[in-house]
Scaffold this motif. Structure first.
Motif, PDB file in Angstrom:
ATOM      1  N   HIS A  32       6.324   9.075   9.602  1.00 56.80           N
ATOM      2  CA  HIS A  32       7.785   7.943   9.914  1.00 56.80           C
ATOM      3  C   HIS A  32       8.984   7.855  10.931  1.00 56.80           C
ATOM      4  O   HIS A  32       8.636   8.925  11.548  1.00 56.80           O
ATOM      5  N   GLU A  47      10.014   6.634   2.593  1.00 52.79           N
ATOM      6  CA  GLU A  47       9.381   7.263   2.637  1.00 52.79           C
ATOM      7  C   GLU A  47       9.228   8.573   3.548  1.00 52.79           C
ATOM      8  O   GLU A  47       8.997   9.628   3.060  1.00 52.79           O
ATOM      9  N   HIS A 101       3.116  12.422   4.982  1.00 51.35           N
ATOM     10  CA  HIS A 101       3.288  11.603   4.395  1.00 51.35           C
ATOM     11  C   HIS A 101       3.243  11.528   2.677  1.00 51.35           C
ATOM     12  O   HIS A 101       3.059  12.521   1.984  1.00 51.35           O
ATOM     13  N   HIS A 102       3.416  10.260   2.365  1.00 49.81           N
ATOM     14  CA  HIS A 102       3.679   9.975   0.840  1.00 49.81           C
ATOM     15  C   HIS A 102       3.147   8.599   0.921  1.00 49.81           C
ATOM     16  O   HIS A 102       3.150   7.652   1.026  1.00 49.81           O
TER      17      HIS A 102
HETATM   18 ZN   LIG Z   1       3.378   6.933   5.651  1.00 47.68          ZN
END
Ligand SMILES: [Zn+2]
Length: 242
Positions: A32, A47, A101-102
């Motif tokens: 992102h 995130e 990512h989270h």
């Molecule tokens: Zn993500």
């Protein structure tokens, strides 16, 4: 040559059996961007900010262990397209791509709550990391080997996998290929299928879970998490043979 450990073809970057860390190029993608930060945590943090922090820590961990050619695809959080990210990794001749990512959960599991005067969402039902690879990646088998190595190290170091992406509901239903290590197949994830090198996506944990968000913000927890990934990268580098 076959990999003795998993019986699958091994990484083809090396001409010697020993890993040459200074030649092993690692691309780290912070999922992102600042402007479009992805999921929002239980306490209201985007995130991207979790992703970028872990990506930076992982870079430092790898550099401090001799991987001098590790780099972040995006340094300053600009909104790069997913195929641009994989093109940058290719241009820099990355041997592997790690997308950080989270995680969140499906809307049906989110409950409203108020935190710091804001109306936010949380879910305590699921916790844990998840790993994804794409069988549409040109190096799918090597991607799976990388995921297996990362999953094994995370488990060894006490992390638990979440299996919520396997649930047979809209938005999930991902094939679970390794229950013990928490590995899912997600063929059409753009950053994985357009990468020309072995690539995995790491969901470090579920930030809409209040307890897990707290853990994910703990420096000792973060350190052990990136240590696990570094140990796995060392292992796949050492498996290199052709
Ligand atoms: Zn993500």
């Amino acid at each position: 040559m076959l990999c003795a450990l998993w019986g699958l073809p091994v990484f083809s970057h090396a001409t010697e059996k020993n890993c040459i860390k200074s030649d092993f190029v690692i691309a780290i993608d912070s999922g992102h961007s600042k402007a479009n930060p992805g999921a929002i945590s239980a306490s209201g943090i985007g995130e991207y900010f979790f992703n970028h922090h872990i990506a930076q820590l992982l870079l430092e961990e790898l550099v401090s262990h001799g991987f001098s050619k590790v780099f972040l695809i995006s340094q300053d959080g600009e909104g790069l397209g997913l195929d641009t990210r994989t093109r940058i990794a290719l241009e820099k001749k990355a041997n592997v791509l790690l997308s950080i990512h989270h995680d969140s959960v499906q809307p049906r599991y989110l409950s409203k709550w108020e935190c710091n005067g804001r109306q936010l969402y949380h879910c305590e039902r699921f916790r844990g990391y998840s790993l994804f690879y794409s069988s549409k990646n040109e190096k799918a088998e090597e991607s799976l080997i990388l995921a297996q190595a990362v999953g094994a190290k995370l488990r060894k170091n006490g992390f638990v996998a979440s299996l919520h992406h396997a649930e047979k509901i809209k938005g999930e239903n991902r094939p679970l290929v390794d229950r013990e290590r928490g590995i899912f197949k997600f063929d059409n994830l753009v950053v994985l299928k357009t990468a020309k090198m072995p690539a995995i996506l790491v969901e470090c944990g579920i930030i809409v879970n209040k307890d897990e968000e707290t853990s994910l913000g703990d420096p000792a927890y973060q350190r052990m998490f990136v240590t696990s990934i570094r140990e796995a990268v060392e292992e796949v580098c050492e498996q290199g043979n052709s």
